[in-house]
Design an enzyme around this catalytic site. Structure first.
Site, PDB file in Angstrom:
ATOM      1  N   ASP A  66      34.450  31.745 131.026  1.00 23.71           N
ATOM      2  CA  ASP A  66      35.293  30.730 131.651  1.00 23.71           C
ATOM      3  C   ASP A  66      35.652  29.693 130.588  1.00 23.71           C
ATOM      4  OD1 ASP A  66      36.644  29.156 133.445  1.00 23.71           O
ATOM      5  OD2 ASP A  66      34.874  28.464 134.518  1.00 23.71           O
ATOM      6  N   ASP A  81      42.355  31.882 132.483  1.00 27.28           N
ATOM      7  CA  ASP A  81      41.243  31.253 131.761  1.00 27.28           C
ATOM      8  C   ASP A  81      39.862  31.792 132.108  1.00 27.28           C
ATOM      9  OD1 ASP A  81      41.184  30.231 134.311  1.00 27.28           O
ATOM     10  OD2 ASP A  81      40.936  28.143 133.716  1.00 27.28           O
ATOM     11  N   GLU A  82      39.767  32.895 132.835  1.00 26.21           N
ATOM     12  CA  GLU A  82      38.442  33.454 133.106  1.00 26.21           C
ATOM     13  C   GLU A  82      38.521  34.953 133.343  1.00 26.21           C
ATOM     14  OE1 GLU A  82      36.451  32.431 136.785  1.00 26.21           O
ATOM     15  OE2 GLU A  82      38.332  31.691 137.639  1.00 26.21           O
TER      16      GLU A  82
END
Length: 353
Positions: free
Chosen positions: A8, A103-104
């Protein structure tokens, strides 16, 4: 036993802006729409978070909490470019990558031979490589199952990692608050607490039949998670077909104005934020509304719509409220969108010959 890493990125959008403009590093910064257009915060850096600013908050509220907040509209092309580079780094270690958003992602490194097969060292190396090549920081969680890896990635933020080994799973679950389990929101946590369920240990000792009777399908999932059961595999081919948000209400509502306020102030901003992470242009196939009534019956209504649109969602919700509520209280309100089929989308983008 699988070796799962959940990576993350730390305040990703804001981090890209601070990297490209170092003068932004030490001031409260947020990415989001303007307050006069009912904008929403996509992400905030840590100086801004100290004032209480967070994602899915209205920009107007963020500016009340932090009047000197630096607000940027965002550069989606830059975020997508960084995200693609990060995924290329993941691919150096495993083909089993399941992106959740820009983003993860989940990574299954069970069969990875690098770092002598140590998932802990692989996560450290991935994070260091991201730092070296992109000048961005990432946090990671390492565990034998997906939901624990995701929880672990939050435990040593920012720029850290947390490991839950197979041997540590039982003890970790014993003390884990149910509110930390993905899918358990504030209202659900409160209802669980009302029957004495606060930690996973409480659920482990609770009668499964009673749990199913009170909470339905969710009760089964909750019971499995509290036993350390999560059979979901990391799926590289997983195509996200929809994005949705919903709220179970602490008390049933009976007035349309309360429902509309919930949609405008809470649900729509969160839906837009989640959709923008997976579909930055907000293009969709359909959008719709869900209402669950006090008798636990529920209804949904969808419209074909090309781009996420708040006014249409409000109109659909108003129609459903007037035509299907039949005087019942409403205990849950939800919004959702169905995403375009990628193959159809590519065909639509082809030039005419």
């Amino acid at each position: 036993m699988r070796k799962i890493i959940h990576v993350d990125m730390d305040c990703f959008f804001a981090a890209v802006e601070m990297r490209d403009d170092p003068s932004l590093r030490d001031i409260p910064l947020a990415i989001g729409g303007s307050a006069d257009r009912r904008g929403v915060i996509s992400t905030a850096n840590y100086p801004a978070r100290r004032y209480g600013v967070h994602s899915a908050m209205s920009t107007a509220m963020a500016l009340k909490l932090c009047p000197h907040l630096k607000l940027l509209p965002g550069r989606m092309a830059a975020y997508k470019e960084a995200s693609q580079h990060i995924r290329e780094i993941f691919a150096r270690y495993t083909p089993l990558i399941e992106p959740l958003s820009l983003d993860e992602a989940y990574l299954d490194v069970t069969d990875c031979s690098q770092c002598n097969g140590s998932a802990t060292l692989i996560a450290e190396q991935i994070r260091q490589t991201i730092s070296d090549e992109l000048n961005l920081t990432a946090s990671a969680g390492i565990a034998p199952i997906k939901f624990l890896a995701k929880i672990a990635s939050e435990l040593n933020k920012p720029n850290g990692q947390y490991v839950i080994t197979p041997a540590q799973v039982p003890a970790f679950l014993q003390q884990l608050p149910l509110s930390k389990i993905p899918g358990v929101g504030k209202v659900t946590a409160k209802r669980l607490e009302e029957v004495g369920l606060i930690t996973c240990a409480d659920v482990q000792q609770y009668d499964l039949a009673a749990l199913l009777k009170r909470f339905g399908k969710f009760g089964r999932v909750l019971w499995e998670r509290c036993q350390g059961i999560d059979l979901r595999e990391v799926s590289p081919e997983r195509l996200r077909k929809s994005v949705g948000v919903e709220r179970t209400l602490a008390e049933d509502i009976h007035d349309w104005e309360d429902c509309e306020a919930l949609i405008v102030d809470k649900l729509y901003p969160e839906l837009e934020l989640r959709l923008r992470k997976v579909k930055p242009d907000l293009h969709i196939a359909r959008q719709g509304v869900k209402l669950k009534f006090q008798d636990f019956q529920q209804t949904t209504q969808e419209h074909v719509w090309p781009v996420l649109n708040k006014d249409d969602l409000i109109n659909v919700a108003r129609q459903v409220w007037r035509e299907r509520r039949e005087g019942r209280g409403v205990r849950l309100v939800g919004l959702h969108v169905t995403l375009l089929d990628p193959q159809l989308e590519r065909q639509l983008l082809l030039p005419w010959e």
